[in-house]
Design an enzyme around this catalytic site. Structure first.
Site, PDB file in Angstrom:
ATOM      1  N   TYR A   1      49.405  68.818  47.343  1.00 39.78           N
ATOM      2  CA  TYR A   1      49.974  67.367  46.640  1.00 39.78           C
ATOM      3  C   TYR A   1      51.316  67.012  47.050  1.00 39.78           C
ATOM      4  O   TYR A   1      51.951  68.013  46.273  1.00 39.78           O
ATOM      5  CB  TYR A   1      49.343  67.198  45.291  1.00 39.78           C
ATOM      6  N   CYS A   2      51.981  66.046  47.702  1.00 36.55           N
ATOM      7  CA  CYS A   2      53.284  65.782  47.933  1.00 36.55           C
ATOM      8  C   CYS A   2      54.205  67.117  48.356  1.00 36.55           C
ATOM      9  O   CYS A   2      53.838  67.633  49.344  1.00 36.55           O
ATOM     10  CB  CYS A   2      54.028  65.448  46.385  1.00 36.55           C
ATOM     11  N   ILE A   3      55.124  67.504  47.472  1.00 40.51           N
ATOM     12  CA  ILE A   3      56.132  68.752  47.930  1.00 40.51           C
ATOM     13  C   ILE A   3      55.371  69.788  48.180  1.00 40.51           C
ATOM     14  O   ILE A   3      55.158  70.917  49.063  1.00 40.51           O
ATOM     15  CB  ILE A   3      57.196  69.143  47.003  1.00 40.51           C
TER      16      ILE A   3
END
Length: 599
Positions: free
Chosen positions: A332-334
């Protein structure tokens, strides 16, 4: 003012006991305010705004435009002068009772109070502000000779200044605040001062508006309550295995790697909107990483540490616990960006432990990073590098403030008005509580991520150095599914699409969810709220992909669940945390998620 409201000089019926108590509170709060400001550690200037170079470029471009095209610039000025002068005359007539002020300005939620339309003074303030805002934005838009990146930054920070100067942000020109003060005999202002002092004290004298009532939630009690156990722990993570709710589960386990900028329980706020519980209920053996909240002792932790002691360690442990040779993964994301790096590294090493990968709101191509790109120039990054070199970490304050300024009216000025001018207690809102429960970032990792990935885009260019290898997007060749969000202001969906398009996998699925970075992901089917787009064709541009996409009502979760089930093997008896022989270390949500490290 209505006829039953007191004028400023009318002391009839004043509650003197209440007045005395409020005066005593103001004196106490003023002392605390002075102490908080005196204890302020201060933020280096390079982290307070863009460097002077940007403004010098803007001024040079403006003067050049004046010299080369004076007619264009004068026309722009005269249009603004004409509007403001005409409205000043109308306002004078309105004040004299001749006629109501004319108002053709666009609707703006900041000016919802009817007095902004009907009262000559407030209407004058509103219209003059909006005329000025239009003139400033038009002047920036008309500038030529600026590099596109510089112009984008100037536009963004120009709008920040315009938003900051809105009359709603000042007590003397905010009718809601003044009406509330009169209605409560000043109690709202006293309560607002108390809220202001509290927020300053919580952030060493720096102002960061509290968005949620922190006393309303407790992690593990009324949020992050899905049953499970911590089955592994090292200095970087706790690995949580969730208790099954079905008699059988898919053979291939699933590991979710959440971002370490925030905490994992965004996917487990409450039972009704918990992605974690929903996954468990679909018959998957689910493991979730809970990252440590670093303190200055983690200064030398880098991207390689997160890969080796985070991703590779978790994958190895899940394989051992479930006695499986392969796992499915989510980033998720980074954490999705870093999962991509991990998959590239594993490809170089010949490690085939990952069966599939899912990316939530993940950017891997930063050639056009969207709104967040305004913070990725040297003026900010030099300041961040100096900060982490001195302190060993990037305090959560900076990331929280940066992301808030991407939606400043919603996450800064609006909440500040409610808290400090209206004296309201922040709402008991689980999502906003999570938003304020951020984490610090290790020093070395922060610089490597911002410089190597975000600023220099080395992964997309095929030469990101990590653990003795040069990593490239084309190395990511496992079956994958990527979910991006249409109005995401942190991970722009078009950049996400461009990154996935460059990955080497021959089995790729892209889903575009409606809404933003959080609401587009935490979108349970039961809400029937946001829909999603799909298109099996990988076209050269994200705009073309969306134009040819099919829209589907409702959440993308079931579609992804079917995709994941097809890659998760046969059904086997459900696995219970601890049945592998290793004793659980702590009940979910674990201990790392609750830690408050030294600053």
């Amino acid at each position: 003012m209505t006829t039953d409201q007191k004028s400023p000089g009318d002391v009839t019926g004043v509650d003197t006991d209440r007045l005395s108590a409020n005066l005593a509170r103001i004196e106490e709060l003023s002392t605390r305010l002075s102490r908080a400001m005196a204890d302020r550690k201060g933020v280096r200037q390079s982290l307070q705004g863009p460097g002077q170079e940007l403004y010098m470029k803007a001024m040079t471009a403006y003067m050049s435009e004046m010299m080369n095209n004076p007619g264009k610039m004068l026309e722009h000025q005269i249009q603004w002068w004409g509007k403001t002068l005409k409205h000043a005359v109308d306002a004078q007539h309105a004040l004299a009772g001749v006629h109501a002020p004319e108002d053709e300005t666009p609707k703006d939620p900041r000016f919802a109070n009817p007095l902004w339309e009907t009262h000559p003074f407030y209407n004058f303030m509103k219209q003059q502000y909006l005329f000025g805002a239009e003139a400033i934005e038009g002047a920036i838009d008309a500038l030529e000779g600026l590099d596109p990146t510089d112009k984008k930054r100037l536009d963004y920070f120009g709008k920040q200044i315009v938003d900051m100067l809105a009359p709603t942000n000042f007590l003397a020109t905010n009718p809601d605040a003044l009406e509330k003060a009169i209605e409560t005999e000043g109690q709202s202002l006293v309560d607002g001062l108390e809220n202001l002092v509290r927020d300053l004290e919580a952030n060493d004298g720096e102002l960061l508006v509290r968005l949620a009532d922190e006393d309303a939630f407790e992690v593990g009690q009324n949020i992050a309550t899905t049953p499970g156990e911590v089955v592994f722990r090292n200095r970087m993570l706790e690995l949580i295995q969730y208790t099954p709710t079905t008699e059988e589960v898919h053979a291939t386990p699933l590991i979710i790697f959440p971002p370490w900028i925030n905490k994992f329980y965004i996917m487990d706020l409450k039972e009704k909107n918990s992605l974690i519980k929903w996954i468990v209920d679909q018959g998957f053996t689910l493991f979730v990483v809970s990252w440590v909240n670093p303190d200055p002792s983690y200064a030398d932790v880098g991207m390689d540490t997160y890969v080796e002691e985070g991703y590779l360690a978790a994958i190895d442990q899940v394989k051992k616990i479930t006695k499986q040779k392969k796992v499915n993964t989510v980033g998720y994301c980074i954490a999705g960006t870093t999962l991509s790096l991990t998959l590239s590294l594993m490809k170089k090493r010949g490690d085939k432990s990952v069966s599939s990968a899912t990316f939530f709101t993940t950017m891997t191509d930063f050639s056009d990073p969207g709104e967040v790109g305004v913070f990725l120039d040297d003026d900010f990054l030099d300041g961040i590098e100096a900060e982490v070199t001195q302190k060993g970490m990037l305090d959560k304050f900076f990331m929280s403030r940066t992301f808030s300024y991407l939606r400043s009216n919603d996450l800064i000025y609006g909440p500040a008005i409610k808290s400090y001018m209206l004296g309201q207690t922040p709402p008991a809102f689980d999502l906003l509580y999570w938003n304020g429960d951020g984490t610090n970032l290790p020093g070395r990792m922060t610089v490597e991520y911002l410089r190597g990935l975000c600023q220099h885009d080395r992964f997309a260019k095929g030469d990101f150095p990590l653990m003795g290898e040069s990593l490239a997007l084309s190395d990511v060749d496992v079956p994958l599914c990527a979910v991006a969000c249409e109005t995401d202001h942190i991970a722009a969906w078009k950049a996400s699409y461009n990154g996935v398009r460059q990955m080497g996998s021959k089995n790729k699925t892209f889903i575009l969810s409606q809404s933003g970075h959080i609401a587009g992901i935490v979108n349970p089917p039961s809400k029937k709220k946001y829909g999603h787009y799909t298109n099996a064709d990988w076209l050269d541009s994200p705009e073309d992909w969306q134009a040819g996409a099919t829209f589907h009502e409702g959440s993308w979760w079931p579609r992804w669940g079917e995709w994941l089930a097809a890659k998760s093997g046969k059904m086997v008896p459900a696995r219970v945390p601890g049945d592998s022989g290793a004793a659980p270390l702590a009940p979910a949500p674990g201990t790392y998620v609750k830690a408050r490290p030294n600053r």
